[in-house]
Design a protein around this motif. Structure first.
Motif, short mmCIF file in Angstrom:
data_model
loop_
_atom_site.label_atom_id
_atom_site.label_comp_id
_atom_site.label_asym_id
_atom_site.label_seq_id
_atom_site.Cartn_x
_atom_site.Cartn_y
_atom_site.Cartn_z
N PHE A 17 8.84 14.77 95.24
CA PHE A 17 9.62 14.73 96.48
C PHE A 17 11.04 14.24 96.20
CE2 PHE A 17 5.32 14.26 98.58
CZ PHE A 17 5.32 15.55 99.09
N GLN A 18 11.14 13.18 95.38
CA GLN A 18 12.48 12.66 95.08
C GLN A 18 13.37 13.72 94.48
OE1 GLN A 18 12.48 9.13 92.64
NE2 GLN A 18 11.31 8.02 94.18
N ARG A 19 12.78 14.51 93.61
CA ARG A 19 13.58 15.53 92.93
C ARG A 19 13.77 16.78 93.79
NH1 ARG A 19 11.20 16.43 87.11
NH2 ARG A 19 12.37 18.35 87.47
N GLY A 20 13.12 16.81 94.95
CA GLY A 20 13.27 17.99 95.79
C GLY A 20 12.47 19.19 95.28
N ARG A 43 5.59 14.08 102.24
CA ARG A 43 5.52 12.74 101.68
C ARG A 43 4.56 11.83 102.44
NH1 ARG A 43 10.63 10.54 98.73
NH2 ARG A 43 11.98 12.25 99.28
#
Lengths: 343, 343, 343, 343
Positions: B95-98, B329
């Motif tokens: 998720f952080q990296r998209g 998320r």
């Protein structure tokens, strides 16, 4: 209302009964508004001249002679609480006089349409045999059990006949994004298009459908019109679902077509009812059976009474009946359904 | 397109196969547009640094370590071809990296909805037992056979869960003029209203429905939430239809509720699959069985491939995937479905 | 087909013309299938005994005496290509003989319904005056220009009359999630419910609607039934949209109600047509004018010819006409519309 | 709830106000559930470390620096109460942290769709000019006034862009039996088909439509993409209706296309707002003007508040927001709409 002011209704609904077709509340309304004379259907004339002279409505379709009708100057409608029109009254005289002959068969459209959809889904997914296999520990799990499974969604569907039942079927199919073709020679093409279906010749409906629903009334012209040739024209594996009358189908040909594995089929009606115990349809794989019970729900019978009350109310106000279906001069003589003997 | 210009896709769809989820034509398109590297799902790291460095998409949900992901700077999406999300990769990092994590379970919505409707109609009309009786010469004709028959049309229907499956169910029910109430705590009430259904608390859905469809995913919060109390709250004679996951239901309580005659039920999922041969559900009257086959149609699997191609096409153009469902998320950690072992 | 085998049609469509109501292709089909004899509508008898004796259909509604009809034994239908029924033939004789009298006014339902919806949206959003202001540099931007703007979506809508036009209106309103109440004393409540609308007394329709559409035909019983009292009963700011006939409305009261600011209104029909140049309606703010042009589209006239061909085809095959609307014994004498003088 | 237990909301909705977007009842609910701190949008940092540290939501889209965000560890969402995304915060940081950025522009979809349909019907029937002519005694009656009149029913309609507005437009068009083609390169074809429309390339939509609705957001890629060539490709007499943003259209070319009589047009948006008093659009025949008022209804603004409350409720329960539209990493930087300056 004082007795003498209430319009007079002759009640002869056999084989139905008023209790079958009216809820207690509706029956109370009937009696409040009308003076109801119960009659022996086989002897309407025996009611006597006064009753006949005053009668505004007949509920039922008892035999009526021209002479009896001659003594009924106030008669506005015969409210037949069946789907069939029996040839037991001089319809031409009734039409000339503007006496409406109406039927209430529309009440069966919704229950039969639901049963028809259920049959289609059952054939598409093999639900009966899968449940039986599960009971016996022979079930196949997941995709294994779906070798011949199919969707209605996005399929091509044919409907033969587009009366009340065809329309109800079209409605319960409305969520399936299916392409629906209809064959009905009694309706103009533009009306079918307005209903969102595609008008098509019988041959196209048979050849281009994954599911074929037969909801056409049997007439003098279409008896047995669905036979070996029709079944052979269908797609391999397609489903044939008979919901109207056995008379339109050649059942021997149907048995053969299902037996050969060419098509699947379901039927609510049979050439003989009850069907003989040794009839091959009883054990035919690929065939789903329903003992003429698709329409005969209590809720349907009770709607008959509502329809009768609604149309009598319109006629009491000098308006034409709009709720029941009117018999037509042109077609009344073509109807070939047998009278109902059980409800 | 020259080998080196085609975006690189790692294929690890087990237990699916590319052949299951792509039609031959779609598979050809996949290979024309992408360089597809088949991988052992249990050893993605073993593909080597070059492959990992170049990979834009993963088809499947193989275990991925944070370290492996660290070596995959070009990765845009994990296209999970199941409905479940297994806890085998560091979602937070993705998720952080998209990097999108998407599922294709939507393909099952339509087939399962059709099966659900079929089950409801079967319970309402007693179709399986009527066909059995007919085979055995015990059938009841006409109204005699309809003592407990009911219509969906005009009934009150409850749907628990309004994801893709709930929406598909609502669609196939659209021709039935039913009052449909939905309980889904993950959706705002106004969205349910916009879909034409009435948002309602669980208690209302249970108590006010003639048919209750359970299509909620099992989460960490709702395991076994439908038990004895829920069944007791239902209308006598109502139908309970379980289509999502066995985990949301207390099956012993379900057996008891059906056995007592209080409700009817149908299920496509079971606490153990295959179900032990001596399990009471196998012979429980008033219960309709389907061996986890409601969704597993070939046509559904093939749509997975189409969805994957459509979303990869969007992402190739720098757009977000719109066709598959994205993991969120907030909820990814709450999903409790077991991974599929068979298709 | 040889001249003598083609069924004979008497053409007397004045004030329409065959060219107005048939496309060139349809006119060719008409002539291919039928022998068409053009007649002076005012002298049908003058066609001579042979023509009269052979005529199967009349297109138009020319004056017919009982004597003339007596010489027309083959006549099956009078296909009136207007919406009105003029009292210029012995309808009772026609009904007795089973000669259908049909009208084609249904063709106007769709264009009038679209105009009605356009009028409602125009009143709700003040479109005409906003465009005029914009032309003159007086426009208000954004929310400033929306002080009295309203949505149809989610509003309460009343429809008075539910014939073809009311049904067409209901259809074009189907995407607006509105609550629609209908008052039509000629239809049973259950049929309105089946159409998805709520049957309601006139007083409720007036008092509980944001938009009131009047699509009722004028009859001997409802002339001027919408007057000062009706407008006073409406919600402040509601819109009154008249689409059927001026005769049902008291126009002085309508002018007063709009002038006072209590309601907005639009009309396609007027007590005098053309309306005198000094009539207050011409400059009344809050009132939208249409010069009886809601239905008179070429595409509508051309559909008349299609309907006539479709119904003649059914009757040629011995079937009843299904496409056009049949005059009814009970109501034919109540119709009070003036004949059309312009198309 | 005690002050300290209520989640903290920073309110910076300028140019909106809380009173604009919340009904009194909704505003009361907001304050009951949340501790609302009103902020100067241009100085969020000035709220102080404590407020920033505790803030769970921001209502509005105030400028936010990376540093300010660094001091807001509890932040779950920025609820932008506009339709636009201004480039005044480090979106990438927000996405990495899983802070949702949502917009409420969906509230305008329904009012704008109704205005769009109204515009189409107005152009099809010439309603504004007919009313003007009537006011001035120049009206044409019946068919005379309908030389260029047309129906939407059965027409071919093109929609460019299929976001919330395109979907709302498709819904209000649902009663018109029209063929609807949609061009939207951001959506997969199968999703358009599921919505009942036909996916099509831009060229087809332009060339094959009687009505073209433009509802696409302006992006870095489509500025001015509808120019002289596009209008020339349209059918003669077709209607072009612009509802989204002026930036997608070359207005000089539009003026020329309408002036030449090739097409009709309507627009709610203009290259300059307010439009200069001497702009040719102000008096262009065949063009219908709306001063950016299609969406700005009070009822729409009030729905913003409802959406915000519904999504904050979901997020309070640890769920993702479902009601508002989420900004996407891939597309946030492509949006080119100017910020609103008036409501």
């Amino acid at each position: 209302m004082p007795e003498t002011n209430r319009p007079l209704v002759i009640s002869a609904p056999a084989p139905r009964t008023l209790e079958l077709i009216f809820t207690p509340a509706a029956l109370m309304r009937l009696h409040e508004r009308y003076r109801v004379v119960e009659a022996d259907a086989d002897d309407i004339a025996g009611l006597g001249a006064d009753i006949l002279a005053g009668a505004r409505y007949i509920i039922g379709q008892p035999p009526l002679s021209e002479e009896t009708l001659g003594g009924m100057p106030a008669l506005r409608a015969v409210l037949n609480v069946e789907s069939n029109l029996v040839n037991n009254m001089p319809y031409e005289v009734l039409f000339q006089r503007g006496i409406h002959v109406v039927t209430t068969g529309q009440v069966f459209a919704e229950p039969v349409a639901e049963m028809g959809l259920a049959m289609a889904l059952n054939l598409a997914r093999g639900i009966v045999d899968a449940d039986l296999a599960f009971r016996e520990g022979r079930e196949l799990w997941g995709g294994e059990g779906n070798r011949s499974a199919r969707l209605l969604s996005g399929s091509e569907i044919g409907i033969i006949g587009f009366g009340d039942l065809g329309k109800a079927l079209n409605r319960v199919l409305s969520g399936f994004r299916a392409k629906i073709r209809v064959h009905d020679p009694w309706l103009p093409a533009s009306m079918l298009r307005e209903a969102g279906v595609e008008p098509a010749p019988l041959a196209t409906v048979l050849a281009e459908s994954d599911f074929v629903f037969v909801v056409a009334a049997v007439t003098s012209e279409n008896e047995g019109f669905l036979g070996a040739e029709a079944f052979a024209a269908m797609r391999r594996g397609a489903a044939f679902i008979l919901l109207s009358r056995a008379g339109v189908v050649d059942f021997d040909a149907l048995v053969a077509a299902v037996e050969s594995g060419h098509i699947l089929a379901a039927s609510d009606v049979f050439p003989e009812e009850p069907l003989p115990l040794d009839h091959p349809l009883r054990r035919l794989p690929g065939f789903l059976r329903s003992a003429h019970r698709a329409g005969a729900l209590d809720v349907a019978f009770k709607r008959m009474g509502e329809m009768v009350l609604e149309d009598m109310d319109l006629m009491d106000r000098g308006l034409p009946p709009m709720r029941c279906k009117r018999a037509e001069r042109e077609t009344v003589a073509r109807m070939r359904s047998r009278p109902v003997s059980v409800n």
